[in-house]
Design an enzyme around this catalytic site. Structure first.
Site, PDB file in Angstrom:
ATOM      1  N   GLU A  60       0.869  -1.174   0.000  1.00 19.62           N
ATOM      2  CA  GLU A  60       0.000   0.000   0.000  1.00 19.62           C
ATOM      3  C   GLU A  60       0.907   1.226   0.000  1.00 19.62           C
ATOM      4  O   GLU A  60       1.940   1.231   0.683  1.00 19.62           O
ATOM      5  CB  GLU A  60      -0.912   0.021   1.236  1.00 19.62           C
ATOM      6  CG  GLU A  60      -1.708   1.311   1.391  1.00 19.62           C
ATOM      7  CD  GLU A  60      -2.521   1.357   2.696  1.00 19.62           C
ATOM      8  OE1 GLU A  60      -3.099   0.342   3.034  1.00 19.62           O
ATOM      9  OE2 GLU A  60      -2.552   2.377   3.358  1.00 19.62           O
ATOM     10  N   GLU A  65      -1.758  11.630   3.928  1.00 17.53           N
ATOM     11  CA  GLU A  65      -2.876  11.514   4.849  1.00 17.53           C
ATOM     12  C   GLU A  65      -2.686  12.549   5.946  1.00 17.53           C
ATOM     13  O   GLU A  65      -1.569  12.992   6.216  1.00 17.53           O
ATOM     14  CB  GLU A  65      -3.003  10.105   5.419  1.00 17.53           C
ATOM     15  CG  GLU A  65      -1.796   9.618   6.180  1.00 17.53           C
ATOM     16  CD  GLU A  65      -1.943   8.165   6.614  1.00 17.53           C
ATOM     17  OE1 GLU A  65      -3.084   7.688   6.679  1.00 17.53           O
ATOM     18  OE2 GLU A  65      -0.923   7.529   6.885  1.00 17.53           O
TER      19      GLU A  65
END
Length: 959
Positions: A522, A527
């Site tokens: 991933e 974020e």
């Protein structure tokens, strides 16, 4: 957005009214270098305590001095044998970051114990990331009086992590060996101190000299620079209450790293009010390409409360905190920047500059030369307001896919809209998207307007067949519509502010060719926690399928005056073996080290990934919304663009080395039933388990550092999941169950083992203080799960399995609670001994044992099998042990590196002696990888090459 790294301190909270900060954090005892981190009697500071293991604590009067306050810790009924409390300042329960260095590894605590001979342990960790921790112990020498215990974190407690100096250790826990008796015993503690300075002390003679590695802070309000020459007349450069950063730079820097550690700041600071803390940041552009290749910070520098103007204190600190980017590298026409600012406080401060002596300066671990020293433009390199096609000297970026969000509707040829609050993993529904998220994604929360994509989070109630939700939000993805391996991926985004918002721009593999999450990887491009508008995070997740995965992460701190609530461009540049993260084209992190259980490097990041944009509400990363959160909140996206490098000739994406069914490493993935135990099974091989009698085991590995016996507790990562303490008692494995969890695999005790094709007997002795079920599996072999009913008397249990394909597997005891099992009262102890894994064949019932010594059977002593006792180990193994010991003794490698190298050799040797050649070589390869890790960064290239050559020679001899 699965398992995440958390920020070490939410600085904005420090500015709230009534939020207290450290005062007098640098008090020194006479003749000693001691930094007081916690004193419970200090006025104006609010502390919080978080108990664990059944301890009960509180801040009370000192039993020997009623004018002082200390912490009382009481062993309650049912408390675990080890129990204690995590303590720190409200509201985050954190402390000032501990400035460990190689020469400063000690702390002290005052302890009042009812007994002498009680072991006390301190554990330091990075808030939000329990994998970044270090733990050590000391023993009380008296009873019912105060004594100061000293803790050396370079000597870690058995089975715990090594001290890594780059980590931000800002949480502290203390726990006591309560034992099994003495409910109601009361302990007290106070005065947590760090023993030593964070860097090398100044000579104190005022003559700093003009060394070629020392740069002085010159200038003031008009202009600022770093200079090889000190100034002529000292003046105060004002550090404003607004936290505006004072920036000092020098260009045209060349020189080589001398391997002597970190850059050292020698700063003269003064606070014009009490309770002021300052911080310095160093940035390096090694090759002059306009990108910062490395950034690092000092610990916070707390002034003494003397508010008279120009009453300076000298701070000598290494830049060891919040390190991002590359290791120290050679400078070629590069640039160095130093930024100093206020970290905490409500007033201005002063920084002494231009001084001819006792001057603010930095000392670099380099031999430097300079071609000119004019100060450069203090603006960040690579800044630009208008997005343009990225260009540089190495890459020819060509646009392959984009969405500028023109029109009034989402382009469904490019994007899908995700719906709901979770997903199915096989037949199991995973709610909260595996992250405890609170929102349900809805189509109505996604729209395009004014040339922008809007993802809107709302406080409203919706429901579906899985449940009811208090929030809705939006998520879009290119799954099955667009994916790409390698290139540049960028998006211009404006993020919401508010507790509980979790916006992200990230990527997932299109085909999961290396297995389920996170074996196939991933990539988190960006974020953010909505409560922290001054920083964003980045991460990659990899390794093995959950819960055996791991991750690497970094954070970017925005310059003063910039924020996530404005449009910023977030991007990565991804090539085989390297991923680089940028904000507004400023490089802040480069990752090159990762792996997967089912592929060769650079797997898993050598396959096509698709794009995801979402705005989550709540979850593990930043917590849930609270009364301060304003709804609705929006993520606005101006554009998303993807490029490929026309100059690159990248290899085709790789294939898994052992893909199986893609999920063969998950606990409980076996599709076979165990063999019939009633058949006449005859043993034909040796025990494949190392130290199944626990006569030699003294410590345990974990999911990050595998040794002979390893443990895993999901409760270390999720609050109420399974949790146990492991130890060796009377040459038996003792597991003290502290939390039962809700799945059998939440608590694991295991050993990696190479197993050939065949039938096998699993045998062990076990007893439990509570009658219970225990599951055992050879994980990864698809040979099925065996279940045993275990009682309070030590009995022998056995089961039989078939291994269809040879491989490297993991014999795992699952000590958590099965889905249908009763929830037993905790804590309680479980014991294991005499673990065996032995090959068997089905006999004919006459008791004849195959392998009768005729030389035709495996392992019959003919001397042709590995590990049959012929004693022909390569002599270089002993020489390598001596070499490592000599290098440590001479100071050429760190103690922590020596321990890891010795451990890898020791485990490899045991595997080799046991005939497990492949596992032995795997651990020798770990030996080689340790040589390249952070603990060896200060060792010379000659030493590293010597160790590598020795290890490679051993691999060749054992192959």
């Amino acid at each position: 957005m699965k398992v995440k790294v958390f920020s070490w301190f939410m600085i904005f909270l420090l500015m709230l009214p009534n939020f207290s900060v450290f005062v007098q954090a640098n008090e020194h005892s006479e003749g000693d270098d001691e930094t007081v981190l916690v004193n419970f009697g200090e006025s104006g500071v609010e502390y919080v305590l978080d108990d664990f293991g059944g301890a009960e604590s509180g801040i009370v009067e000192d039993p020997t001095d009623t004018s002082n306050e200390v912490v009382e810790v009481v062993k309650s009924e049912g408390a675990a044998s080890w129990a204690g409390t995590t303590f720190g300042q409200a509201p985050e329960n954190t402390i000032q970051a501990i400035p460990f260095t190689e020469s400063n590894t000690k702390m002290s605590v005052k302890v009042f114990s009812p007994k002498e001979g009680i072991e006390v342990r301190l554990k330091a960790e990075e808030k939000g990331d329990p994998t970044r921790s270090v733990e050590t112990g000391a023993v009380t020498t008296t009873s019912n009086e105060w004594e100061t215990l000293e803790f050396d974190f370079s000597n870690q407690s058995p089975g715990t992590e090594y001290l890594i100096y780059d980590y931000t250790f800002n949480m502290i826990s203390i726990f006591f060996d309560f034992g099994n008796e003495g409910a109601g015993d009361t302990y007290y503690f106070d005065d947590l101190k760090f023993l030593g300075q964070a860097g090398s002390p100044s000579t104190g003679d005022g003559d700093q000299g003009n060394n070629d590695n020392t740069l002085f802070l010159i200038g003031g309000e008009e202009s600022r620079e770093l200079s090889v020459e000190p100034g002529t007349s000292a003046e105060a450069d004002i550090l404003p209450q607004s936290r505006e950063t004072l920036t000092y730079e020098i260009d045209n820097v060349s020189g080589e790293y001398n391997g002597s550690g970190n850059t050292l700041a020698n700063l003269y600071l003064n606070g014009l009010d009490i309770a002021l803390d300052f911080v310095a940041k160093a940035s390096y552009d090694f090759n002059g390409d306009g990108n910062w290749d490395r950034t690092e910070e000092t610990p916070w520098l707390a002034t003494d409360g003397n508010t008279e103007s120009e009453s300076y204190e000298e701070f000598t600190q290494e830049f060891t905190q919040n390190v991002t980017g590359d290791s120290y590298s050679e400078f070629t026409n590069g640039k160095i920047r130093v930024e100093v600012s206020l970290a905490i406080g409500g007033s201005d401060g002063e920084l002494k500059v231009n001084a001819p002596d006792e001057a603010s300066s930095i000392e670099l671990p380099y031999s430097l030369s300079f071609d000119g020293s004019e100060p450069s433009d203090p603006s960040d390199p690579g800044d630009g307001d208008e997005p343009t096609d990225p260009t540089d000297s190495e890459h020819d970026w060509q646009l392959t896919w984009s969405d500028e969000f023109e029109g009034t509707e989402l382009d469904t040829s490019k994007w899908k809209i995700d719906i709901g609050n979770g997903f199915y993993d096989g037949d199991e529904w995973i709610d909260g998207w595996g992250n405890n998220e609170k929102q349900s994604y809805q189509e109505d929360n996604v729209r395009v307007e004014d040339g922008r994509l809007i993802l809107e989070a709302r406080e409203e109630t919706v429901s579906d067949e899985q449940g009811e939700y208090d929030y809705t939000s939006g998520k879009v993805l290119t799954d099955e519509l667009f994916s790409q391996a390698y290139g540049r991926f960028e998006a211009s985004m404006k993020l919401p502010e508010g507790q509980g918002y979790w916006p992200a721009f990230w990527m997932m593999p299109q085909d999961d060719i290396y297995g389920g999450w996170a074996a196939s990887g991933e990539i988190d491009i960006m974020e953010n926690r909505g409560s922290e508008t001054d920083k964003v995070g980045a991460a990659i997740h990899y390794g093995d399928v959950w819960p055996f995965n791991t991750y690497s992460a970094a954070e970017y701190d925005f310059p003063e005056g910039q924020s996530t609530t404005e449009f910023n461009e977030y991007s990565i540049e991804w090539e085989p073996g390297e991923i680089r993260w940028y904000v507004n084209d400023e490089l802040y992190s480069t990752k090159t080290e990762w792996g997967t259980a089912n592929g060769e490097y650079p797997a898993p990041f050598d396959q096509e990934f698709y794009l995801i944009l979402n705005l989550a509400v709540g979850g593990w990363y930043g917590g849930d919304p609270d009364g301060t959160t304003e709804f609705p909140g929006q993520v606005e996206v101006d554009y998303v663009r993807v490029y490929e490098d026309a100059n690159a000739d990248h290899p085709e994406p790789g294939q898994p080395t052992d893909p199986g069914d893609g999920d063969g490493e998950d606990p409980g993935d076996g599709d076979q039933e165990p063999l019939d135990p009633s058949k006449d099974w005859q043993e034909v091989g040796d025990n494949l388990i190392i130290d199944g009698t626990f006569e030699e085991t003294t410590e345990f590995g974990d999911e990050q550092n595998s040794i002979v016996w390893n443990v895993f507790n999901l409760g270390d990562y999720e609050g109420w999941a399974g949790l146990a303490d492991f130890s060796i008692e009377n040459e038996e494995l003792k597991a003290t169950i502290q939390q039962v969890g809700w799945e059998w695999w939440h608590i694991q005790f295991m050993q990696d083992v190479t197993v050939p094709t065949g039938n096998y007997k699993v045998e062990f002795d076990m007893r439990s203080e509570r009658d219970r079920n225990v599951s055992v599996e050879l994980a990864g072999s698809e040979s099925g799960i065996m279940e045993f009913n275990v009682g309070s008397s030590m009995e022998t249990y056995e089961g039989y399995i078939n291994v269809e394909s040879a491989g490297d597997f993991r014999l795992m005891f699952g000590l958590g609670r099965g889905e249908d099992d009763p929830e037993l009262a905790v804590p309680y102890d479980l014991f294991i001994d005499n673990v065996r894994l032995v090959e068997v064949v089905e006999g004919d019932g006459n008791g004849e044992d195959p392998g009768d010594g005729d030389g035709e059977d495996p392992g019959d002593g003919n001397g042709e099998d590995p590990g049959d006792g012929n004693g022909e180990d390569p002599v270089s193994l002993e020489e390598l042990y001596h070499l490592i010991g000599d290098l440590e003794e001479n100071g050429e490698i760190k103690k922590s590196a020596s321990k890891q190298l010795m451990n890898s050799l020791n485990v490899a040797e045991k595997h080799y002696e046991g005939g497990r050649q492949k596992q032995a070589i795997n651990h020798l390869e770990r030996f080689l990888s340790t040589v390249d890790k952070n603990q060896m960064r200060n060792s010379s290239e000659e030493v590293k090459e010597l160790l590598k050559n020795s290890g490679e020679q051993l691999i060749e001899e054992w192959s």
